[in-house]
Design a protein around this motif. Structure first.
Motif, PDB file in Angstrom:
ATOM      1  N   GLU A   4       0.845  -1.202   0.000  1.00 54.02           N
ATOM      2  CA  GLU A   4       0.000   0.000   0.000  1.00 54.02           C
ATOM      3  C   GLU A   4       0.876   1.246   0.000  1.00 54.02           C
ATOM      4  OE1 GLU A   4      -3.326   0.473   0.122  1.00 54.02           O
ATOM      5  OE2 GLU A   4      -4.148  -1.440   0.751  1.00 54.02           O
ATOM      6  N   LYS A   5       0.498   2.219  -0.800  1.00 51.99           N
ATOM      7  CA  LYS A   5       1.168   3.514  -0.720  1.00 51.99           C
ATOM      8  C   LYS A   5       0.771   4.153   0.600  1.00 51.99           C
ATOM      9  CE  LYS A   5       1.701   4.105  -5.621  1.00 51.99           C
ATOM     10  NZ  LYS A   5       1.299   4.770  -6.835  1.00 51.99           N
ATOM     11  N   PHE A 174       8.527   4.033   2.750  1.00 45.43           N
ATOM     12  CA  PHE A 174       9.307   3.459   1.670  1.00 45.43           C
ATOM     13  C   PHE A 174      10.714   4.037   1.755  1.00 45.43           C
ATOM     14  CE2 PHE A 174       4.977   2.861   0.305  1.00 45.43           C
ATOM     15  CZ  PHE A 174       5.011   1.549  -0.168  1.00 45.43           C
ATOM     16  N   GLN A 177      12.539   5.900  -1.961  1.00 43.42           N
ATOM     17  CA  GLN A 177      11.912   6.964  -2.743  1.00 43.42           C
ATOM     18  C   GLN A 177      12.646   8.279  -2.528  1.00 43.42           C
ATOM     19  OE1 GLN A 177       7.745   7.035  -1.792  1.00 43.42           O
ATOM     20  NE2 GLN A 177       7.329   5.196  -2.974  1.00 43.42           N
TER      21      GLN A 177
END
Length: 190
Positions: A4-5, A174, A177
């Motif tokens: 999931e973002k 994350f 990124q």
């Protein structure tokens, strides 16, 4: 499986915490999106309390709430989230199942008006006192601006110091990124 973002994961946490009839807090109303999302989860018998220091945020949110016919179950306060326990009625203490923060500045607003760590930590302390057991605080940390970096550092230090017998703390981010991507801190009250 797909990871999931950050924003969908924040919403997933809210979905797990807010059920029809529940009470929740949007500590940084902003453009009203989390307020609307939480109000839909809590339904007509629920109650959402929203906090923001900017007139623009509150006006935009009030308009959106009327458009979605959710204005009757949401109470908005023109004050900072550090005043949560002063504004939420004491009869709701111990019944709040979720709170959400989007730290940083109002998207499309004045980038000089930002959340600051002292007030955010005050709000979290208050929420941990007045929330229901197993209530969750979802904090989306935007740290791509100078004050955001300071807030991130103090906030991470603070949540790491919380007693594990009082709260469980999760960091969701994350690692690969670019450009200071937002991340989540979730705090579950024990």
């Amino acid at each position: 499986m797909k990871l999931e973002k950050v924003l969908p994961f924040a919403r997933k946490l809210l979905e797990l915490a807010v059920k029809p009839g529940d009470i929740a807090v949007d500590a940084t109303v902003g453009n009203g999106n989390d307020t609307i999302f939480s109000a839909n989860l809590a339904g007509p018998s629920g109650r959402i309390y929203g906090f923001d220091i900017q007139d623009q945020a509150l006006m935009t949110s009030k308009t959106k709430l009327r458009e979605h016919k959710l204005q009757d179950q949401v109470t908005l306060f023109h004050t900072g989230h550090e005043n949560i326990s002063e504004y939420i009625p004491p009869l709701h203490f111990g019944k709040i199942t979720a709170a959400v923060f989007n730290l940083g500045y109002l998207p499309g607003g004045d980038k000089n008006i930002v959340t600051v760590h002292e007030k955010t930590i005050m709000a979290i302390d208050q929420l941990l006192e007045i929330m229901a057991p197993e209530g969750i605080i979802v904090i989306v940390v935007y740290h791509g601006h100078p004050e955001g970096k300071v807030e991130r550092e103090y906030l991470l230090r603070y949540v790491k110091s919380l007693d594990q017998n009082t709260a469980h703390v999760l960091e969701y981010k994350f690692l690969n990124q670019k450009n200071n991507p937002p991340f989540i801190i979730a705090i579950e009250k024990i």
